[in-house]
Design an enzyme around this catalytic site. Structure first.
Site: not given
Ligand code: AMP
Length: 470
Positions: A9, A35, A109-110, A252
């Site tokens: 969040c 979020g 947040n957390g 990220y």
């Molecule tokens: P995946 O297809 O499950 O391997 O997701 C990888 C992609 O999701 C990458 O492009 C990341 O930038 C993105 N990503 C990684 N962690 C998260 C997260 N916690 N929430 C949203 N997107 C994520």
């Protein structure tokens, strides 16, 4: 099983500005990446508290009439990104309660790792809960402490709650901001003229023209009132080596134009790319392309170091939400195609290095490789600017259960085969840690190493709950 929710969040707060709700609205816009499920603003005007919360994007929730009705010179706001089971309005924040000592609003947040235990205790004592969010647990624990000033009571709450939290709280004529002793999630203090601003990230300060003052320190409680700002450390100051800032914020989650943990997110991401190129370049490749937006900055560092041309070979449609908020696997697969499209003339007949920041389930990478091949790529080399994610996060980042993290059960070679790339390499653990190190203390890298600062036995949060299983 614990039904408490994980929170990815954003929080924001204003003290002492006649346009508090408008500023909070703007701040929430800048924090929208943290979020997209729901958002809310609570304001205090003398002793009256008003709140507006709704599902959806900030831009769709508030309009001039709603903001005009949120009268007051102090406000807090929240954008929320929950995991399974919690996508309902009642869980939207700020959470507000009326107590004999006055009204209280909290935005958090957390993820608390002992929320379920605390909730059971409180229920045994007769408390009734309206939501299943950690935030309500914070409010209840606070309401049970009746003696002392608000800051002292917040200190007592901090002795009971465990895990990751950066929260803002509005009560009476005070705005309180607190950060857990490990400092998992970011939280900063800014000034706008005579007003004080609290924000998850500095990008929201820049938007409203506020000046960055400093970070709220791990374990610190900042209390802002008409008397000024006080700071306290109810559990003592945290030693630098015990600080556990979330490294995934740098990889990220945070926006690249923010400074968090005393570092420029952009600069660190670029350095991750530099280090990745030093570790696993493909010298004969024709171009480096990022997966937008997550791989953009690291890919620039990679391309510069490798001295290979950087191209935007994948174009993102910005009007589609994040892949991760799609509710089912089927829609998710479709989502990747809907979101990204290759520029054929950059791809056809060429050897491509594709840079992204992480592989979770590998659905995204697999889809991208297949799209690039369909666009005529001669070779596709996938490079990831973080190590393989092996463990779920208990501190607020939405990662699926362990069995769905592809790297927990597949070697790098096997993942490479699954995504059908010509080669695959991840940033090394040392590469990441050496690049990230700074002055504000250590990092939580449990998603890569399984080294949970609060050991998993104590963890009651639901690792097995993940968004896709909805
Ligand atoms: P995946 O297809 O499950 O391997 O997701 C990888 C992609 O999701 C990458 O492009 C990341 O930038 C993105 N990503 C990684 N962690 C998260 C997260 N916690 N929430 C949203 N997107 C994520």
């Amino acid at each position: 099983m614990d039904k408490s929710l994980k929170h990815e969040c954003g929080v924001f707060g204003v003290f002492g500005h006649k346009e508090a709700s408008n500023l909070t609205y703007l701040g929430l816009h800048a924090l929208q990446h943290r979020g997209q499920e729901s958002a809310g603003i609570a304001v205090v005007d003398e002793r009256t508290m008003r709140v507006h919360r709704q599902m959806g994007y900030v831009a769709d929730i508030f309009d001039a009439t709603i903001l005009d009705a949120l009268v007051g010179s102090s406000a807090i706001g929240h954008v929320r990104y929950s995991t399974a089971g919690g996508s309902v309005l009642k869980n939207a924040q700020p959470f507000t309660v009326e107590t004999r000592r006055g009204n209280l609003a909290v935005a958090h947040n957390g993820n608390l790792v002992n929320a379920e235990r605390l909730r059971q205790d409180l229920e045994d004592k007769g408390d009734l809960f309206y939501t299943n969010a950690d935030t309500e647990v914070i409010a209840h624990v606070l309401a049970r402490h009746k003696k002392g000033s608000l800051e002292e009571r917040v200190g007592r709450v901090m002795r009971r709650i465990k895990g990751a939290y950066s929260f803002v709280m509005l009560a009476g004529e005070k705005l309180i901001a607190a950060r857990d002793p490990q400092g998992y999630r970011p939280l900063v203090l800014g000034r706008l003229g005579d007003a004080y601003i609290i924000s998850s990230e500095t990008c929201a300060l820049s938007l409203i023209g506020a000046k960055f003052e400093r970070e709220i320190e791990p374990g610190e409680v900042v209390c802002i009132s008409d008397e000024g700002v006080t700071s306290s450390f109810p559990l003592g100051k945290t030693k630098k080596e015990k600080v556990q800032q979330c490294i995934f914020e740098l990889i990220y989650f945070a926006r690249p134009d923010s400074h968090i943990f005393d570092r420029s997110v952009y600069a660190i991401r670029k350095q991750f790319g530099v280090r990745l190129a030093q570790e696993s370049n493909v010298p004969d490749a024709d171009c480096v392309i990022p997966v937008p937006d997550s791989g953009v900055v690291a890919a620039m560092g990679f391309a510069e170091t490798a001295q290979i041309p950087y191209e935007m070979g994948l174009i993102r449609n910005h009007y589609v939400g994040r892949t991760f908020i799609e509710p089912t696997q089927q829609i998710r697969h479709f989502g990747v195609r809907l979101k990204l499209n290759p520029v054929e003339e950059l791809i056809s007949g060429r050897s491509i290095i594709v840079v992204d920041d992480s592989i979770v389930r590998a659905t995204t990478s697999r889809k991208i490789v297949s799209m690039l091949r369909a666009a005529g790529a001669k070779e596709v080399h996938m490079r990831i600017s973080a190590p393989p994610i092996l463990w779920p996060c208990y501190y607020g980042i939405d990662t699926p259960e362990r069995s769905q993290l592809i790297a927990s059960s597949h070697s790098v070679q096997e993942i490479c085969e699954y995504i059908e790339a010509d080669s695959l390499a991840f940033l090394s653990q040392e590469g990441m840690m050496e690049t990230a190190q700074g002055t504000t203390g250590g990092f939580c890298d449990a998603c890569f190493t399984g080294n949970y600062f609060i050991p998993p036995d104590e963890i009651t949060a639901p690792a097995e709950v993940s968004l896709y299983e909805n």
